[in-house]
Scaffold this motif. Structure first.
Motif, PDB file in Angstrom:
ATOM      1  N   ALA A  40     -11.744   3.298   0.318  1.00  0.00           N
ATOM      2  CA  ALA A  40     -11.326   4.416   1.170  1.00  0.00           C
ATOM      3  C   ALA A  40      -9.853   4.230   1.530  1.00  0.00           C
ATOM      4  O   ALA A  40      -9.331   3.111   1.507  1.00  0.00           O
ATOM      5  N   LEU A  41      -9.204   5.312   1.860  1.00  0.00           N
ATOM      6  CA  LEU A  41      -7.804   5.285   2.265  1.00  0.00           C
ATOM      7  C   LEU A  41      -7.702   5.954   3.627  1.00  0.00           C
ATOM      8  O   LEU A  41      -8.071   7.122   3.788  1.00  0.00           O
ATOM      9  N   ARG A  42      -7.217   5.189   4.611  1.00  0.00           N
ATOM     10  CA  ARG A  42      -7.087   5.702   5.981  1.00  0.00           C
ATOM     11  C   ARG A  42      -5.710   5.351   6.517  1.00  0.00           C
ATOM     12  O   ARG A  42      -5.376   4.166   6.629  1.00  0.00           O
ATOM     13  N   ASP A  43      -4.939   6.363   6.823  1.00  0.00           N
ATOM     14  CA  ASP A  43      -3.621   6.160   7.434  1.00  0.00           C
ATOM     15  C   ASP A  43      -2.773   5.151   6.668  1.00  0.00           C
ATOM     16  O   ASP A  43      -2.135   4.279   7.259  1.00  0.00           O
ATOM     17  N   GLY A  44      -2.790   5.263   5.344  1.00  0.00           N
ATOM     18  CA  GLY A  44      -1.962   4.397   4.516  1.00  0.00           C
ATOM     19  C   GLY A  44      -2.512   2.999   4.302  1.00  0.00           C
ATOM     20  O   GLY A  44      -1.857   2.157   3.685  1.00  0.00           O
ATOM     21  N   ARG A  45      -3.720   2.734   4.797  1.00  0.00           N
ATOM     22  CA  ARG A  45      -4.370   1.430   4.604  1.00  0.00           C
ATOM     23  C   ARG A  45      -5.601   1.615   3.726  1.00  0.00           C
ATOM     24  O   ARG A  45      -6.326   2.598   3.852  1.00  0.00           O
ATOM     25  N   VAL A  46      -5.841   0.644   2.855  1.00  0.00           N
ATOM     26  CA  VAL A  46      -7.011   0.688   1.979  1.00  0.00           C
ATOM     27  C   VAL A  46      -8.128  -0.104   2.642  1.00  0.00           C
ATOM     28  O   VAL A  46      -7.911  -1.203   3.153  1.00  0.00           O
ATOM     29  N   ASP A  47      -9.314   0.485   2.628  1.00  0.00           N
ATOM     30  CA  ASP A  47     -10.479  -0.091   3.289  1.00  0.00           C
ATOM     31  C   ASP A  47     -11.605  -0.190   2.258  1.00  0.00           C
ATOM     32  O   ASP A  47     -11.826   0.750   1.502  1.00  0.00           O
ATOM     33  N   PRO A  48     -12.351  -1.302   2.237  1.00  0.00           N
ATOM     34  CA  PRO A  48     -13.439  -1.402   1.269  1.00  0.00           C
ATOM     35  C   PRO A  48     -14.615  -0.476   1.589  1.00  0.00           C
ATOM     36  O   PRO A  48     -15.466  -0.232   0.738  1.00  0.00           O
ATOM     37  N   ALA A  74      -9.206 -17.544 -15.370  1.00  0.00           N
ATOM     38  CA  ALA A  74      -9.636 -16.167 -15.106  1.00  0.00           C
ATOM     39  C   ALA A  74     -10.451 -16.089 -13.813  1.00  0.00           C
ATOM     40  O   ALA A  74     -11.215 -17.004 -13.493  1.00  0.00           O
ATOM     41  N   PHE A  75     -10.242 -15.008 -13.079  1.00  0.00           N
ATOM     42  CA  PHE A  75     -11.033 -14.744 -11.875  1.00  0.00           C
ATOM     43  C   PHE A  75     -10.931 -13.261 -11.566  1.00  0.00           C
ATOM     44  O   PHE A  75     -10.037 -12.577 -12.036  1.00  0.00           O
ATOM     45  N   ALA A  76     -11.866 -12.779 -10.769  1.00  0.00           N
ATOM     46  CA  ALA A  76     -11.903 -11.360 -10.403  1.00  0.00           C
ATOM     47  C   ALA A  76     -10.895 -11.070  -9.297  1.00  0.00           C
ATOM     48  O   ALA A  76     -10.761 -11.846  -8.343  1.00  0.00           O
ATOM     49  N   LEU A  77     -10.184  -9.961  -9.422  1.00  0.00           N
ATOM     50  CA  LEU A  77      -9.207  -9.535  -8.430  1.00  0.00           C
ATOM     51  C   LEU A  77      -9.872  -8.874  -7.215  1.00  0.00           C
ATOM     52  O   LEU A  77      -9.408  -9.025  -6.089  1.00  0.00           O
ATOM     53  N   ALA A  78     -10.959  -8.138  -7.439  1.00  0.00           N
ATOM     54  CA  ALA A  78     -11.584  -7.348  -6.375  1.00  0.00           C
ATOM     55  C   ALA A  78     -11.939  -8.165  -5.130  1.00  0.00           C
ATOM     56  O   ALA A  78     -11.665  -7.722  -4.013  1.00  0.00           O
ATOM     57  N   PRO A  79     -12.531  -9.356  -5.251  1.00  0.00           N
ATOM     58  CA  PRO A  79     -12.846 -10.114  -4.025  1.00  0.00           C
ATOM     59  C   PRO A  79     -11.599 -10.490  -3.225  1.00  0.00           C
ATOM     60  O   PRO A  79     -11.625 -10.475  -1.993  1.00  0.00           O
ATOM     61  N   LEU A  80     -10.516 -10.796  -3.909  1.00  0.00           N
ATOM     62  CA  LEU A  80      -9.264 -11.109  -3.209  1.00  0.00           C
ATOM     63  C   LEU A  80      -8.759  -9.890  -2.459  1.00  0.00           C
ATOM     64  O   LEU A  80      -8.315  -9.988  -1.304  1.00  0.00           O
ATOM     65  N   LEU A  81      -8.812  -8.733  -3.114  1.00  0.00           N
ATOM     66  CA  LEU A  81      -8.355  -7.496  -2.475  1.00  0.00           C
ATOM     67  C   LEU A  81      -9.228  -7.156  -1.273  1.00  0.00           C
ATOM     68  O   LEU A  81      -8.725  -6.776  -0.215  1.00  0.00           O
ATOM     69  N   ARG A  82     -10.537  -7.304  -1.423  1.00  0.00           N
ATOM     70  CA  ARG A  82     -11.447  -6.981  -0.312  1.00  0.00           C
ATOM     71  C   ARG A  82     -11.180  -7.869   0.907  1.00  0.00           C
ATOM     72  O   ARG A  82     -11.188  -7.393   2.038  1.00  0.00           O
ATOM     73  N   ALA A  84      -8.345  -9.265   1.699  1.00  0.00           N
ATOM     74  CA  ALA A  84      -7.075  -8.811   2.283  1.00  0.00           C
ATOM     75  C   ALA A  84      -7.270  -7.493   3.027  1.00  0.00           C
ATOM     76  O   ALA A  84      -6.673  -7.274   4.084  1.00  0.00           O
ATOM     77  N   MET A  85      -8.112  -6.608   2.499  1.00  0.00           N
ATOM     78  CA  MET A  85      -8.392  -5.324   3.164  1.00  0.00           C
ATOM     79  C   MET A  85      -9.049  -5.559   4.517  1.00  0.00           C
ATOM     80  O   MET A  85      -8.717  -4.887   5.495  1.00  0.00           O
ATOM     81  N   GLU A  86      -9.992  -6.484   4.559  1.00  0.00           N
ATOM     82  CA  GLU A  86     -10.691  -6.768   5.810  1.00  0.00           C
ATOM     83  C   GLU A  86      -9.737  -7.270   6.885  1.00  0.00           C
ATOM     84  O   GLU A  86      -9.999  -7.107   8.075  1.00  0.00           O
ATOM     85  N   ARG A  87      -8.614  -7.847   6.479  1.00  0.00           N
ATOM     86  CA  ARG A  87      -7.597  -8.309   7.424  1.00  0.00           C
ATOM     87  C   ARG A  87      -6.497  -7.265   7.628  1.00  0.00           C
ATOM     88  O   ARG A  87      -5.486  -7.539   8.272  1.00  0.00           O
TER      89      ARG A  87
END
Length: 123
Positions: A40-48, A74-82, A84-87
């Motif tokens: 999701a995108l809220r006020d310029g911030r990405v939220d899982p 090799a590793f998945a990017l999505a968990p790292l992004l999530r 960071a999103m939570e913070r």
């Protein structure tokens, strides 16, 4: 970073030169093969989480800090992004222009048709 399996007319000069956090993601409308979207995108911030979700385009600006603690290989990017999103450390934008995940021969042919038509039209 741009994923190798996408095609887009996104204006890359528009990407932020300095990050306000650990990542900036370009989100697009959900394609038929991925109708539930990613984030999701809220006020310029990405939220899982969120009701109105968009698809991650594969276009992003990533801080080296996002990868702190990662092991080589090799590793998945999505968990790292999530994480960071939570913070609250991931900004984003919605792009409504041309974008295709070129993951099948049919979608690759779609891009080929688009480029041929664009050349004929002189764009």
């Amino acid at each position: 970073m741009v994923n190798g399996d996408v095609f887009t007319d996104y204006p890359f000069g528009r990407l932020p030169q300095r990050l306000e956090g650990q990542a900036h993601l370009v989100l697009v409308d959900n394609p038929p093969q991925h109708p539930e979207g990613d984030f999701a995108l809220r006020d310029g911030r990405v939220d899982p989480n969120g009701a109105e979700r968009h698809t991650f385009s594969g276009v992003s600006v990533l801080s080296p800090a996002l990868f702190d603690g990662c092991e080589p290989g090799a590793f998945a990017l999505a968990p790292l992004l999530r994480r960071a999103m939570e913070r609250g450390r991931v900004t984003g934008e919605h792009y409504g222009g041309y974008w295709v995940d070129v993951g099948t021969l049919e979608r690759l042919q779609q891009v080929d048709r688009y480029l041929r038509e664009k050349r004929i039209d002189g764009d």
